[in-house]
Design a protein around this motif. Structure first.
Motif, PDB file in Angstrom:
ATOM      1  N   ALA A  64       0.834  -1.204   0.000  1.00  0.00           N
ATOM      2  CA  ALA A  64       0.000   0.000   0.000  1.00  0.00           C
ATOM      3  C   ALA A  64       0.868   1.252   0.000  1.00  0.00           C
ATOM      4  O   ALA A  64       0.547   2.238  -0.675  1.00  0.00           O
ATOM      5  N   THR A  65       1.986   1.214   0.719  1.00  0.00           N
ATOM      6  CA  THR A  65       2.889   2.363   0.766  1.00  0.00           C
ATOM      7  C   THR A  65       3.507   2.641  -0.598  1.00  0.00           C
ATOM      8  O   THR A  65       3.673   3.797  -0.991  1.00  0.00           O
ATOM      9  N   VAL A  66       3.832   1.582  -1.338  1.00  0.00           N
ATOM     10  CA  VAL A  66       4.390   1.751  -2.683  1.00  0.00           C
ATOM     11  C   VAL A  66       3.437   2.581  -3.534  1.00  0.00           C
ATOM     12  O   VAL A  66       3.851   3.502  -4.246  1.00  0.00           O
ATOM     13  N   PHE A  67       2.141   2.287  -3.449  1.00  0.00           N
ATOM     14  CA  PHE A  67       1.164   3.010  -4.261  1.00  0.00           C
ATOM     15  C   PHE A  67       0.794   4.359  -3.655  1.00  0.00           C
ATOM     16  O   PHE A  67       0.671   5.346  -4.380  1.00  0.00           O
ATOM     17  N   ASP A  68       0.620   4.416  -2.343  1.00  0.00           N
ATOM     18  CA  ASP A  68       0.229   5.676  -1.703  1.00  0.00           C
ATOM     19  C   ASP A  68       1.291   6.750  -1.875  1.00  0.00           C
ATOM     20  O   ASP A  68       0.988   7.902  -2.149  1.00  0.00           O
ATOM     21  N   ALA A  73      10.567   2.549  -6.931  1.00  0.00           N
ATOM     22  CA  ALA A  73      11.848   1.939  -6.573  1.00  0.00           C
ATOM     23  C   ALA A  73      11.668   0.872  -5.492  1.00  0.00           C
ATOM     24  O   ALA A  73      12.423  -0.100  -5.431  1.00  0.00           O
ATOM     25  N   GLN A  74      10.650   1.022  -4.640  1.00  0.00           N
ATOM     26  CA  GLN A  74      10.402   0.041  -3.582  1.00  0.00           C
ATOM     27  C   GLN A  74       9.661  -1.191  -4.093  1.00  0.00           C
ATOM     28  O   GLN A  74       9.568  -2.191  -3.390  1.00  0.00           O
ATOM     29  N   LEU A  75       9.166  -1.123  -5.315  1.00  0.00           N
ATOM     30  CA  LEU A  75       8.395  -2.236  -5.866  1.00  0.00           C
ATOM     31  C   LEU A  75       9.261  -3.484  -6.040  1.00  0.00           C
ATOM     32  O   LEU A  75       8.835  -4.588  -5.695  1.00  0.00           O
ATOM     33  N   ASP A  76      10.481  -3.317  -6.545  1.00  0.00           N
ATOM     34  CA  ASP A  76      11.376  -4.477  -6.714  1.00  0.00           C
ATOM     35  C   ASP A  76      11.688  -5.132  -5.374  1.00  0.00           C
ATOM     36  O   ASP A  76      11.683  -6.364  -5.259  1.00  0.00           O
ATOM     37  N   ASP A  77      11.928  -4.323  -4.362  1.00  0.00           N
ATOM     38  CA  ASP A  77      12.201  -4.862  -3.029  1.00  0.00           C
ATOM     39  C   ASP A  77      10.977  -5.598  -2.482  1.00  0.00           C
ATOM     40  O   ASP A  77      11.093  -6.666  -1.898  1.00  0.00           O
ATOM     41  N   TRP A  78       9.784  -5.039  -2.711  1.00  0.00           N
ATOM     42  CA  TRP A  78       8.570  -5.680  -2.231  1.00  0.00           C
ATOM     43  C   TRP A  78       8.374  -7.033  -2.914  1.00  0.00           C
ATOM     44  O   TRP A  78       8.032  -8.022  -2.259  1.00  0.00           O
ATOM     45  N   ILE A  79       8.590  -7.081  -4.215  1.00  0.00           N
ATOM     46  CA  ILE A  79       8.426  -8.342  -4.955  1.00  0.00           C
ATOM     47  C   ILE A  79       9.423  -9.380  -4.450  1.00  0.00           C
ATOM     48  O   ILE A  79       9.076 -10.550  -4.246  1.00  0.00           O
ATOM     49  N   ARG A  80      10.656  -8.960  -4.194  1.00  0.00           N
ATOM     50  CA  ARG A  80      11.657  -9.900  -3.661  1.00  0.00           C
ATOM     51  C   ARG A  80      11.224 -10.438  -2.305  1.00  0.00           C
ATOM     52  O   ARG A  80      11.287 -11.641  -2.052  1.00  0.00           O
ATOM     53  N   ARG A  81      10.756  -9.557  -1.430  1.00  0.00           N
ATOM     54  CA  ARG A  81      10.294  -9.997  -0.101  1.00  0.00           C
ATOM     55  C   ARG A  81       9.101 -10.943  -0.205  1.00  0.00           C
ATOM     56  O   ARG A  81       9.007 -11.935   0.522  1.00  0.00           O
ATOM     57  N   ALA A  82       8.157 -10.632  -1.111  1.00  0.00           N
ATOM     58  CA  ALA A  82       6.965 -11.474  -1.261  1.00  0.00           C
ATOM     59  C   ALA A  82       7.331 -12.854  -1.822  1.00  0.00           C
ATOM     60  O   ALA A  82       6.742 -13.862  -1.432  1.00  0.00           O
ATOM     61  N   ARG A  83       8.320 -12.898  -2.710  1.00  0.00           N
ATOM     62  CA  ARG A  83       8.712 -14.187  -3.302  1.00  0.00           C
ATOM     63  C   ARG A  83       9.462 -15.064  -2.312  1.00  0.00           C
ATOM     64  O   ARG A  83       9.494 -16.282  -2.467  1.00  0.00           O
ATOM     65  N   THR A  84      10.059 -14.462  -1.292  1.00  0.00           N
ATOM     66  CA  THR A  84      10.840 -15.244  -0.328  1.00  0.00           C
ATOM     67  C   THR A  84      10.161 -15.386   1.028  1.00  0.00           C
ATOM     68  O   THR A  84      10.758 -15.931   1.951  1.00  0.00           O
ATOM     69  N   CYS A  85       8.912 -14.930   1.144  1.00  0.00           N
ATOM     70  CA  CYS A  85       8.252 -14.927   2.453  1.00  0.00           C
ATOM     71  C   CYS A  85       7.746 -16.301   2.882  1.00  0.00           C
ATOM     72  O   CYS A  85       7.479 -16.521   4.054  1.00  0.00           O
ATOM     73  N   GLY A  86       7.602 -17.228   1.945  1.00  0.00           N
ATOM     74  CA  GLY A  86       7.128 -18.559   2.302  1.00  0.00           C
ATOM     75  C   GLY A  86       5.617 -18.719   2.261  1.00  0.00           C
ATOM     76  O   GLY A  86       5.099 -19.780   2.611  1.00  0.00           O
ATOM     77  N   GLY A  96       2.887 -12.805 -10.602  1.00  0.00           N
ATOM     78  CA  GLY A  96       1.974 -12.129 -11.519  1.00  0.00           C
ATOM     79  C   GLY A  96       2.386 -10.685 -11.763  1.00  0.00           C
ATOM     80  O   GLY A  96       2.258 -10.184 -12.889  1.00  0.00           O
ATOM     81  N   LEU A  97       2.890 -10.012 -10.737  1.00  0.00           N
ATOM     82  CA  LEU A  97       3.377  -8.639 -10.917  1.00  0.00           C
ATOM     83  C   LEU A  97       4.588  -8.615 -11.839  1.00  0.00           C
ATOM     84  O   LEU A  97       4.725  -7.720 -12.672  1.00  0.00           O
ATOM     85  N   THR A 105       4.536  -0.760 -12.811  1.00  0.00           N
ATOM     86  CA  THR A 105       5.344   0.440 -12.579  1.00  0.00           C
ATOM     87  C   THR A 105       4.603   1.678 -13.080  1.00  0.00           C
ATOM     88  O   THR A 105       4.605   2.729 -12.423  1.00  0.00           O
ATOM     89  N   ALA A 106       3.964   1.562 -14.238  1.00  0.00           N
ATOM     90  CA  ALA A 106       3.185   2.687 -14.767  1.00  0.00           C
ATOM     91  C   ALA A 106       2.023   3.015 -13.834  1.00  0.00           C
ATOM     92  O   ALA A 106       1.712   4.193 -13.606  1.00  0.00           O
ATOM     93  N   ALA A 107       1.392   2.000 -13.260  1.00  0.00           N
ATOM     94  CA  ALA A 107       0.281   2.241 -12.331  1.00  0.00           C
ATOM     95  C   ALA A 107       0.754   2.985 -11.090  1.00  0.00           C
ATOM     96  O   ALA A 107       0.021   3.797 -10.524  1.00  0.00           O
TER      97      ALA A 107
END
Length: 174
Positions: A64-68, A73-86, A96-97, A105-107
């Motif tokens: 939500a913070t990425v969009f708000d 730039a934080q999107l790549d970090d978020w995707i990495r965290r989500a892929r490794t969260c288990g 999917g992202l 990124t455009a959104a």
């Protein structure tokens, strides 16, 4: 049943009423500062009891913070965290992202929104449900056009109209 009675006899508080999955999801998706104190306490206790839910909540807030804050730039970090969260559902969402990262990124960065188009689609679906099997094409078309016009046209200021009767006017005076 006897376990619950024994618990009540020991002076412990009764168990909290069950909440639906929808209600818990809504609480987790809401900004904490927009929740009343009792709901904030509930979310806090819930997150302490379930580590997976705590991880999910952290990732929801970060997304939500990425969009708000419009921080691509934080999107790549978020995707990495989500892929490794288990958590398989978050891994799938992150994958999917990545499939259409340019659009995501455009959104995040562009001021444009598909909200108007989505609103029109919602209007069409509502009219379709309301009039299902009860109206011909001409009536459906008329309703769709009237709804679209009402959404597009700002409300008129009727105070300028000579046909509006003001409650303070004396209609009997010459």
């Amino acid at each position: 049943m006897t376990d619950q009675r024994e618990t009540l006899d020991m002076g412990l508080p009764p168990p909290a009423p069950a909440r639906s999955a929808f209600e818990v999801s809504r609480l987790l998706m809401s900004r904490p500062d927009h929740l009343p104190e009792d709901q904030r306490v509930f979310v806090k206790e819930l997150l302490q009891r379930c580590p997976e839910l705590h991880t999910t909540h952290q990732l929801i807030r970060a997304f939500a913070t990425v969009f708000d804050k419009r921080r691509p730039a934080q999107l790549d970090d978020w995707i990495r965290r989500a892929r490794t969260c288990g958590i398989p559902q978050l891994r799938s969402f992150a994958a999917g992202l990545l499939d259409d990262l340019d659009a995501v990124t455009a959104a995040v960065t562009l001021p444009y929104s598909s909200g108007v188009a989505e609103g029109r689609i919602t209007d069409l679906k509502l009219i379709k449900r309301q009039m299902s099997g009860r109206a011909g094409i001409r009536l459906l078309r008329k309703r769709v056009l009237l709804v679209a016009h009402s959404r597009r046209t700002p409300p008129r200021d009727v105070s300028e109209s000579p046909w509006v009767i003001n409650a303070h006017e004396n209609l009997m005076s010459p």
